[in-house]
Design an enzyme around this catalytic site. Structure first.
Site, PDB file in Angstrom:
ATOM      1  N   LYS A 124       0.451  -1.173  -0.567  1.00 26.54           N
ATOM      2  CA  LYS A 124       0.124  -0.349  -0.151  1.00 26.54           C
ATOM      3  C   LYS A 124       0.749   0.890   0.194  1.00 26.54           C
ATOM      4  O   LYS A 124       0.513   2.779  -0.524  1.00 26.54           O
ATOM      5  CB  LYS A 124      -1.143   0.454   1.581  1.00 26.54           C
ATOM      6  CG  LYS A 124      -1.927  -1.568   1.627  1.00 26.54           C
ATOM      7  CD  LYS A 124      -2.826  -1.481   0.061  1.00 26.54           C
ATOM      8  CE  LYS A 124      -3.563  -2.177   1.139  1.00 26.54           C
ATOM      9  NZ  LYS A 124      -3.449  -3.389   0.871  1.00 26.54           N
TER      10      LYS A 124
HETATM   11  C1  LIG Z   1      -4.611  -5.078   0.306  1.00 29.38           C
HETATM   12  C2  LIG Z   1      -3.433  -6.342   0.072  1.00 29.38           C
HETATM   13  C3  LIG Z   1      -4.003  -6.917  -0.354  1.00 29.38           C
HETATM   14  C4  LIG Z   1      -4.941  -7.321  -1.575  1.00 29.38           C
HETATM   15  O1  LIG Z   1      -4.896  -5.525  -2.482  1.00 29.38           O
HETATM   16  P1  LIG Z   1      -5.593  -5.353  -3.784  1.00 29.38           P
HETATM   17  O2  LIG Z   1      -5.176  -4.293  -4.063  1.00 29.38           O
HETATM   18  O3  LIG Z   1      -6.580  -5.045  -2.513  1.00 29.38           O
HETATM   19  O4  LIG Z   1      -6.222  -6.603  -4.224  1.00 29.38           O
HETATM   20  C5  LIG Z   1      -3.143  -8.218  -0.464  1.00 29.38           C
HETATM   21  N1  LIG Z   1      -2.491  -8.070   0.288  1.00 29.38           N
HETATM   22  C6  LIG Z   1      -1.670  -7.373   1.075  1.00 29.38           C
HETATM   23  C7  LIG Z   1      -0.058  -7.829   1.738  1.00 29.38           C
HETATM   24  C8  LIG Z   1      -2.560  -6.567   1.565  1.00 29.38           C
HETATM   25  O5  LIG Z   1      -2.533  -5.162   2.344  1.00 29.38           O
END
Ligand SMILES: *Cc1c(COP(=O)(O)O)cnc(C)c1O
Length: 495
Positions: free
Chosen positions: A113
């Site tokens: 993120k």
């Molecule tokens: C947010 C997240 C995901 C999923 O990503 P999306 O964009 O919501 O599909 C997968 N793994 C981790 C560690 C995340 O923080």
């Protein structure tokens, strides 16, 4: 280039407006009016650049309202040595001849993120100025764990903003919870919600689309915006790392320029993999996008059958950031695959909210078949993948990345497709110490950040500094609320 709503093509806004507003008032999501393509020779040019230069180049193709100088400034501040522990920013690591891992967790909160949320505050505060908006911005975030901390870290003490994060009380790891509740900054607030991620997300969406609340807040000088991946400013920086990883593999001689690669992506809200879809549509040579789910396998079923059905049991798993039944960004995919039919897209979304279920047309289904594959792993499989990858390669992965590794193995076994593949690694294993230790056959003997040292011992690897720094930190925010209380909580925060 302008942006339009997936539920009303006539509803057009500038890129700065799309980023400022987050979600369109008709309930749709903003998408570029025309998807830009990589100009001829672009990949040859991009190969020669570092990550930051690649980010400016790619983002500029989408953002008419921002100058190259502005984007360069944001990117230099976002992907700085202070925030990221490697100058590669998003390094690719080779596991074997045909399998690579794209590590997206070298930022300040150790999850992917950060790749977008380190940039978003600059894009967003600039967007507010560009729109001549005088109000201050309050960011509301529903999080399944990682977005919340990354958004807090991005927006803490950013002038003219406040940020409020809602997380499911029993749905995040101890480390994730402490990362959020110990957040410093004078403009931040963190609330536990009694419910799951979908409860938190749907309530935040309701708050956004409540005209009375909007008006009341406007009266006191506030506007709401979103840092969830429904915001275009969240998605766009993610397109960069797909293209960057491809360039890195060309540079390392692992693939030839123009050769197809597949990406296997651990998926929840469909933001990450959607960025890969956009990269593909821009002209990146992608063979397949492989969508990996945990036991909440609503997307696997959808991509295989064309039926999306959120009416099913919700499981709390060891990969909590993927514990999602309603994947918001799917709406953008459907919009593209219906050839931008706003009425058809809005129709599916209406069925989803009234019946909890919809089936896409044969045309959309066959378009999906050409692009996507899908699979899922339950918790037991996930743990055995962590153990196997560690013993085979001496490489420690987290529970989300493990789901993707497991799904890639199954995909290869089922199809015999041996295209070079890049597994998108979305978090440091040290965010999920207890589950990773169990996978390695250890019994976690303490809880929370004390487990970090135990995992360092068990794996003989080093934990990222920001997670080690959690030891000894205490929570600043302890309250939890029912979903019906959240509007009031927002009102009080902005008094
Ligand atoms: C947010 C997240 C995901 C999923 O990503 P999306 O964009 O919501 O599909 C997968 N793994 C981790 C560690 C995340 O923080």
């Amino acid at each position: 280039m302008r942006y339009e709503s997936t539920r009303d093509r006539e509803n057009k806004v500038t890129s700065a407006e799309a980023i400022m507003r987050g979600l369109s008032e008709d309930g749709g999501l903003f998408v570029p009016e025309v998807l830009p393509t990589l100009p001829a020779g672009a990949l040859e040019e991009l190969r020669e650049m570092n990550y930051r230069q690649r980010a400016v180049y790619i983002m500029k193709l989408f953002l008419a309202d921002y100058t190259v100088a502005e984007l360069t400034d944001y990117v230099n501040r976002a992907y700085s040595p202070r925030g990221f522990d490697t100058p590669k920013i998003a390094p690719v690591r080779k596991l074997d001849g045909a399998t690579h891992v794209l590590e997206l967790w070298h930022g300040p909160t150790c999850a992917f993120k950060d790749m977008a949320l380190q940039v978003l505050p600059y894009l967003l505060t600039a967007a507010v100025r560009k729109n001549g908006e005088e109000k201050q911005v309050c960011i509301l975030v529903a999080t399944s764990g990682d977005t919340g901390k990354a958004a807090l870290e991005g927006f803490a003490d950013v002038e003219g903003t406040r940020i409020m994060v809602f997380y499911p009380r029993d749905g995040v790891s101890d480390i994730q919870k402490l990362q959020m509740t110990s957040q410093e900054g004078t403009n931040v607030s963190v609330c536990a919600v009694r419910g799951n991620f979908d409860d938190a997300q749907s309530t935040v969406k309701e708050i956004f689309s409540d005209p009375a609340l909007r008006e009341q807040l406007a009266g006191s000088g506030w506007m709401l915006s979103s840092a969830n991946s429904i915001n275009w400013g969240r998605l766009l920086p993610q397109v960069v790392y797909y293209i960057s990883a491809y360039c890195d593999l060309v540079n390392s001689g692992d693939i030839a320029m123009g050769e197809g690669v597949s990406f296997c992506v651990p998926t929840g809200n469909f933001g990450d993999i959607l960025a890969g879809f956009y990269a593909m549509r821009m002209g990146l040579p992608v063979k397949k996008l492989i969508c990996a789910s945990n036991k909440n396998d609503v997307l696997t079923e959808f991509l295989r059958t064309g039926v999306y059905n959120r009416v099913r049991e919700f499981y709390t798993t060891i990969s909590p950031s993927m514990d999602i039944l309603v994947s918001s960004n799917l709406e953008r995919l459907i919009y593209e695959l219906t050839d931008r039919d706003d009425v058809e897209t809005a129709g599916y979304m209406a069925k989803l909210s009234t019946k909890g279920c919809y089936q896409v047309s044969d045309r959309v289904k066959s378009a999906m078949d050409g692009i996507f594959a899908a699979g899922s792993c339950d918790d037991e499989e996930t743990k055995s993948v962590i153990a196997r990858v560690f013993s085979r390669y001496g490489y420690l992965i987290d529970t989300h990345t493990a789901v993707a590794c497991g799904v890639l193995e199954k995909y290869r076994a089922e199809t015999g497709d041996d295209t070079p593949a890049i597994v998108v690694s979305t978090a440091s294993p040290y965010k999920f110490c207890a589950s990773v230790l169990e996978a390695l056959g250890r019994t976690p003997e303490s809880a929370g950040p004390e487990l970090i040292a135990a995992l360092e011992n068990a794996s003989q690897t080093a934990a990222p500094a920001p997670l080690k720094a959690l030891l000894g930190k205490t929570a600043r925010f302890n309250a939890s609320y029912g979903k019906e209380e959240l509007k009031e909580v927002v009102r009080n925060f902005l008094k």
